[in-house]
Structure formats: structure tokens, C-alpha cells
Design a protein around this motif. Structure first.
Motif, short mmCIF file in Angstrom:
data_model
loop_
_atom_site.label_atom_id
_atom_site.label_comp_id
_atom_site.label_asym_id
_atom_site.label_seq_id
_atom_site.Cartn_x
_atom_site.Cartn_y
_atom_site.Cartn_z
N ARG A 1 0.85 -1.18 0.00
CA ARG A 1 0.00 0.00 0.00
C ARG A 1 0.89 1.24 0.00
NH1 ARG A 1 -2.33 -0.97 5.98
NH2 ARG A 1 -0.45 -0.49 7.11
N GLN A 2 0.30 2.32 -0.42
CA GLN A 2 1.06 3.56 -0.53
C GLN A 2 1.37 4.12 0.85
OE1 GLN A 2 -1.21 6.17 -2.96
NE2 GLN A 2 -0.83 5.03 -4.84
N ARG A 3 2.44 4.83 0.91
CA ARG A 3 2.85 5.48 2.14
C ARG A 3 1.87 6.62 2.44
NH1 ARG A 3 7.88 9.14 2.87
NH2 ARG A 3 7.91 9.26 5.11
N PHE A 4 1.53 6.77 3.72
CA PHE A 4 0.58 7.81 4.13
C PHE A 4 1.27 9.17 4.08
CE2 PHE A 4 -1.31 10.46 7.51
CZ PHE A 4 -2.58 10.57 6.97
N ASP A 5 0.64 10.10 3.34
CA ASP A 5 1.15 11.47 3.26
C ASP A 5 0.05 12.39 3.80
OD1 ASP A 5 2.35 13.86 2.73
OD2 ASP A 5 2.53 13.56 0.57
N PRO A 6 0.28 13.01 4.96
CA PRO A 6 -0.79 13.83 5.55
C PRO A 6 -1.17 15.03 4.69
CG PRO A 6 1.24 13.98 6.85
CD PRO A 6 1.45 12.95 5.80
N ARG A 7 -0.23 15.59 3.90
CA ARG A 7 -0.57 16.74 3.05
C ARG A 7 -1.57 16.34 1.97
NH1 ARG A 7 5.28 18.51 1.58
NH2 ARG A 7 5.62 16.39 2.26
N VAL A 8 -1.36 15.19 1.37
CA VAL A 8 -2.29 14.70 0.35
C VAL A 8 -3.65 14.42 0.97
CG1 VAL A 8 -2.74 12.82 -1.28
CG2 VAL A 8 -0.43 13.76 -1.08
N TRP A 9 -3.65 13.84 2.15
CA TRP A 9 -4.90 13.52 2.84
C TRP A 9 -5.67 14.80 3.17
CZ3 TRP A 9 -6.12 14.13 8.27
CH2 TRP A 9 -7.31 13.50 8.64
N LEU A 10 -4.96 15.82 3.66
CA LEU A 10 -5.63 17.10 3.95
C LEU A 10 -6.14 17.76 2.69
CD1 LEU A 10 -3.30 18.52 6.72
CD2 LEU A 10 -5.67 17.80 6.98
N ALA A 11 -5.41 17.66 1.57
CA ALA A 11 -5.86 18.23 0.31
C ALA A 11 -7.14 17.53 -0.16
CB ALA A 11 -4.77 18.11 -0.75
N GLN A 12 -7.22 16.22 0.06
CA GLN A 12 -8.42 15.48 -0.33
C GLN A 12 -9.62 15.89 0.52
OE1 GLN A 12 -7.20 11.43 0.10
NE2 GLN A 12 -6.25 11.34 -1.92
N LEU A 13 -9.38 16.33 1.73
CA LEU A 13 -10.46 16.77 2.60
C LEU A 13 -10.90 18.20 2.31
CD1 LEU A 13 -9.36 15.30 6.06
CD2 LEU A 13 -11.18 14.49 4.56
#
Length: 104
Positions: free
Chosen positions: A83-95
Motif C-alpha cells: 500500500r502507498q505510504r501515508f502522506d498527511p498533506r495529500v490527505w488534507l488536500a483530499q479533505l
């Protein structure tokens, strides 16, 4: 030829049963097993004789595979799912908290 090492720990004399008791660890190339051992003997028996008797009992149990023992097996870690590494910046952008959308 397989190498076997023996370690005797916590040797005590139980006056109630008139036995020397110990936890004996038998270590081989592939496994480690611990055996609770006891030999009937008078308290005047030397420590060397008692330890030889406890060691002989543990090796006999180890060879025959009979009796109660605990065993530690070597743990081989399983492969993790790809699985892909968790990137909090990408996650916040998706939110919706990207660079243009500032949270209050």
C-alpha cells in the motif's frame, strides 16, 4: 551435527518432596525449549551431581519429545500488503484543506 547447549537456572531444594528442582533450557540450532525438572536426592548431594542429574533429565525429555515444556520459536515477519505510504498533506488536500482552502 546439531549443537545442543544446556542452561540450568533457579536451582532450589524442595525439602517437602526432598527434590532438587530447576528450570533447564535446552538450546539447539533450530529451537529453544525449557523443561521443569526435579530429581529426588538428599540435601547433602553436591551441586555438581544435582546439576548433572537435572541436565540428563532435560536432555532425555528433549530427545523423546515427552513431557511438559515451553518453547520459543523464531518469528518470521510476514510481508506487508503493498500500500502507498501515508502522506498527511495529500490527505488534507483530499479533505478540502489544500493550499487555496485555508481552515479557520
Amino acid at each position: 551435527m546439531e549443537q545442543t547447549k544446556v542452561q540450568i537456572t533457579d536451582v532450589v531444594y524442595n525439602a517437602g518432596t526432598q527434590c532438587f528442582e530447576a528450570l533447564v533450557t535446552v538450546m539447539s540450532d533450530t529451537e529453544t525449549a525449557k523443561y521443569p525438572c526435579a530429581i529426588e536426592a538428599p540435601i547433602t548431594m553436591s551441586f555438581e551431581q544435582a546439576s548433572r542429574g537435572l541436565e540428563k533429565q532435560a536432555l532425555r525429555r528433549h530427545k523423546t519429545g515427552k513431557g511438559m515444556y515451553s518453547q520459543m520459536r523464531r518469528h518470521v515477519a510476514s510481508t506487508r500488503a503493498g500500500r502507498q505510504r501515508f502522506d498527511p498533506r495529500v490527505w488534507l488536500a483530499q479533505l478540502g484543506f489544500g493550499p487555496m482552502n485555508h481552515a479557520a
